[in-house]
Design a protein around this motif. Structure first.
Motif, PDB file in Angstrom:
ATOM      1  N   VAL A 115      -1.332   4.578  -4.467  1.00 15.55           N
ATOM      2  CA  VAL A 115      -0.922   3.587  -5.465  1.00 15.55           C
ATOM      3  C   VAL A 115      -0.689   2.271  -4.729  1.00 15.55           C
ATOM      4  N   ASN A 116      -1.529   1.300  -5.011  1.00 15.95           N
ATOM      5  CA  ASN A 116      -1.398  -0.009  -4.374  1.00 15.95           C
ATOM      6  C   ASN A 116      -0.894  -1.012  -5.401  1.00 15.95           C
ATOM      7  N   LEU A 117       0.159  -1.727  -5.027  1.00 19.09           N
ATOM      8  CA  LEU A 117       0.848  -2.631  -5.940  1.00 19.09           C
ATOM      9  C   LEU A 117       0.619  -4.081  -5.530  1.00 19.09           C
ATOM     10  N   PHE A 118       0.360  -4.930  -6.521  1.00 15.33           N
ATOM     11  CA  PHE A 118       0.054  -6.333  -6.278  1.00 15.33           C
ATOM     12  C   PHE A 118       1.090  -7.193  -6.994  1.00 15.33           C
ATOM     13  N   PHE A 119       1.901  -7.875  -6.214  1.00 14.96           N
ATOM     14  CA  PHE A 119       2.900  -8.798  -6.757  1.00 14.96           C
ATOM     15  C   PHE A 119       2.429 -10.230  -6.522  1.00 14.96           C
ATOM     16  N   LEU A 127       0.851  -1.179   0.000  1.00 21.82           N
ATOM     17  CA  LEU A 127       0.000   0.000   0.000  1.00 21.82           C
ATOM     18  C   LEU A 127       0.893   1.236   0.000  1.00 21.82           C
ATOM     19  N   LYS A 128       0.858   1.973  -1.098  1.00 20.94           N
ATOM     20  CA  LYS A 128       1.807   3.058  -1.321  1.00 20.94           C
ATOM     21  C   LYS A 128       1.100   4.363  -1.658  1.00 20.94           C
ATOM     22  N   SER A 129       1.894   5.424  -1.809  1.00 24.14           N
ATOM     23  CA  SER A 129       1.357   6.729  -2.183  1.00 24.14           C
ATOM     24  C   SER A 129       2.034   7.209  -3.455  1.00 24.14           C
ATOM     25  N   LYS A 130       2.180   8.509  -3.593  1.00 21.06           N
ATOM     26  CA  LYS A 130       2.651   9.084  -4.851  1.00 21.06           C
ATOM     27  C   LYS A 130       4.091   8.721  -5.198  1.00 21.06           C
ATOM     28  N   ASN A 131       4.860   8.208  -4.225  1.00 20.94           N
ATOM     29  CA  ASN A 131       6.254   7.858  -4.497  1.00 20.94           C
ATOM     30  C   ASN A 131       6.421   6.458  -5.084  1.00 20.94           C
ATOM     31  N   ALA A 132       5.318   5.773  -5.336  1.00 17.83           N
ATOM     32  CA  ALA A 132       5.394   4.386  -5.803  1.00 17.83           C
ATOM     33  C   ALA A 132       6.151   4.256  -7.123  1.00 17.83           C
ATOM     34  N   GLY A 133       5.972   5.222  -8.024  1.00 18.92           N
ATOM     35  CA  GLY A 133       6.663   5.168  -9.303  1.00 18.92           C
ATOM     36  C   GLY A 133       8.164   5.197  -9.142  1.00 18.92           C
ATOM     37  N   THR A 134       8.641   6.060  -8.260  1.00 21.57           N
ATOM     38  CA  THR A 134      10.078   6.147  -7.982  1.00 21.57           C
ATOM     39  C   THR A 134      10.583   4.849  -7.373  1.00 21.57           C
ATOM     40  N   GLU A 135       9.806   4.297  -6.448  1.00 23.68           N
ATOM     41  CA  GLU A 135      10.212   3.049  -5.799  1.00 23.68           C
ATOM     42  C   GLU A 135      10.274   1.894  -6.797  1.00 23.68           C
ATOM     43  N   LEU A 136       9.333   1.851  -7.725  1.00 28.60           N
ATOM     44  CA  LEU A 136       9.358   0.813  -8.758  1.00 28.60           C
ATOM     45  C   LEU A 136      10.591   0.964  -9.644  1.00 28.60           C
ATOM     46  N   SER A 137      10.938   2.205  -9.970  1.00 29.05           N
ATOM     47  CA  SER A 137      12.133   2.446 -10.788  1.00 29.05           C
ATOM     48  C   SER A 137      13.387   1.979 -10.074  1.00 29.05           C
ATOM     49  N   GLU A 138      13.454   2.237  -8.773  1.00 28.15           N
ATOM     50  CA  GLU A 138      14.628   1.839  -7.999  1.00 28.15           C
ATOM     51  C   GLU A 138      14.686   0.327  -7.805  1.00 28.15           C
ATOM     52  N   LEU A 139      13.536  -0.309  -7.818  1.00 26.03           N
ATOM     53  CA  LEU A 139      13.494  -1.777  -7.743  1.00 26.03           C
ATOM     54  C   LEU A 139      14.087  -2.390  -9.013  1.00 26.03           C
ATOM     55  N   ASN A 140      13.893  -1.689 -10.119  1.00 23.99           N
ATOM     56  CA  ASN A 140      14.586  -2.029 -11.374  1.00 23.99           C
ATOM     57  C   ASN A 140      14.285  -3.453 -11.860  1.00 23.99           C
ATOM     58  N   GLY A 141      13.064  -3.908 -11.616  1.00 24.58           N
ATOM     59  CA  GLY A 141      12.670  -5.229 -12.091  1.00 24.58           C
ATOM     60  C   GLY A 141      13.255  -6.399 -11.321  1.00 24.58           C
ATOM     61  N   LYS A 142      13.951  -6.116 -10.223  1.00 26.56           N
ATOM     62  CA  LYS A 142      14.647  -7.182  -9.494  1.00 26.56           C
ATOM     63  C   LYS A 142      13.735  -7.989  -8.579  1.00 26.56           C
ATOM     64  N   GLU A 143      12.432  -7.672  -8.573  1.00 27.17           N
ATOM     65  CA  GLU A 143      11.512  -8.531  -7.827  1.00 27.17           C
ATOM     66  C   GLU A 143      11.556  -9.950  -8.373  1.00 27.17           C
ATOM     67  N   CYS A 144      11.909 -10.095  -9.656  1.00 30.36           N
ATOM     68  CA  CYS A 144      11.989 -11.438 -10.248  1.00 30.36           C
ATOM     69  C   CYS A 144      13.069 -12.280  -9.586  1.00 30.36           C
ATOM     70  N   ALA A 145      14.094 -11.643  -9.021  1.00 33.88           N
ATOM     71  CA  ALA A 145      15.182 -12.378  -8.375  1.00 33.88           C
ATOM     72  C   ALA A 145      14.712 -13.106  -7.126  1.00 33.88           C
ATOM     73  N   ILE A 146      13.616 -12.639  -6.536  1.00 32.06           N
ATOM     74  CA  ILE A 146      13.094 -13.285  -5.326  1.00 32.06           C
ATOM     75  C   ILE A 146      11.773 -14.005  -5.590  1.00 32.06           C
ATOM     76  N   GLY A 147      11.470 -14.214  -6.880  1.00 31.98           N
ATOM     77  CA  GLY A 147      10.300 -15.023  -7.239  1.00 31.98           C
ATOM     78  C   GLY A 147       9.002 -14.271  -7.381  1.00 31.98           C
TER      79      GLY A 147
END
Length: 232
Positions: free
Chosen positions: A204-208, A166-186
């Motif tokens: 901004v709510n994100l669902f992985f 559960l995020k706010s307006k900074n979610a876009g920046t956080e996703l950019s910094e994650l850089n797609g590496k969520e795949c490394a942890i499944g």
């Protein structure tokens, strides 16, 4: 006092018992906050919108039933206790490393007579390791940035389970910094809920989704996660 209709527009009809539980919860927050700092949000209307409503708007886009839910870094019980009150069939675990907040959470659970909800004062990363692939949903609100948060809780999540952030307006920046590496942890990002609400601003709510087991190399010790988060 509360605009129950906006809650019911999301979760469906709620009972008088549930309304009373939320009012009692609000009162406990205000009373106990005088003893130690639980939250800076203490006015009736603010608690309703910024704690209660904000805790459940994600469920507009995600069906909740009798899932096992882990709320990491729950603080004064957001979103976990609100979820438990409004979706009583869920089975909820609240993880919070602050012992004063744990005492508060246990008080709320007792006063509201909630069942199938427990607390733990373990650090999130250790709890996740000790409860590998036990939970259908891992959820968190305002605990840490994505590249830290996802690693902390991912081991506790079942394959095909969902990590909801559960995020706010900074979610876009956080996703950019994650850089797609969520795949490394499944994990795989499967949905993004963007909302603009007058009383809350941008949400901004994100669902992985967990698409495979996470390597035993994760989570790393917290100092390592903090020093070099995923994606950096």
């Amino acid at each position: 006092m509360f605009n129950w209709k906006v809650i019911e527009d999301i979760v469906g009809p709620i009972t008088e018992k549930q309304k009373k539980q939320l009012v009692d919860y609000k009162n406990l927050i205000q009373e106990e906050n005088k003893k130690y700092n639980l939250t800076t949000i203490v006015l009736d209307e603010e608690i309703f919108w910024k704690h209660f409503y904000d805790s459940i708007i994600f469920s507009q886009d995600f069906k909740l039933s009798n899932q096992f839910i882990l709320d990491i870094g729950t603080g004064a019980g957001f979103p976990g206790i609100v979820i438990k009150v409004l979706f009583p069939e869920t089975i909820v675990t609240l993880v919070e490393s602050n012992n004063k907040k744990i005492a508060f959470l246990n008080l709320v659970i007792k006063k509201l007579e909630l069942n199938n909800i427990t607390t733990s004062s373990q650090r999130a990363e250790q709890f996740s390791i000790d409860n590998k692939e036990k939970y259908d949903i891992v959820i968190s609100r305002a605990l840490a940035q994505l590249n830290i948060l996802l690693e902390l809780g991912v081991q506790a999540l079942k394959i095909n389970g969902h990590f909801i952030c559960l995020k706010s307006k900074n979610a876009g920046t956080e996703l950019s910094e994650l850089n797609g590496k969520e795949c490394a942890i499944g994990l795989k990002l499967v949905k993004q809920q963007n909302l603009e609400i007058d009383q809350l601003g941008e949400r901004v709510n994100l669902f992985f989704e967990k698409v495979r087991s996470t390597s035993i190399d994760y989570p790393r010790p917290y100092p390592q996660i903090k020093k070099k988060p995923l994606g950096k």
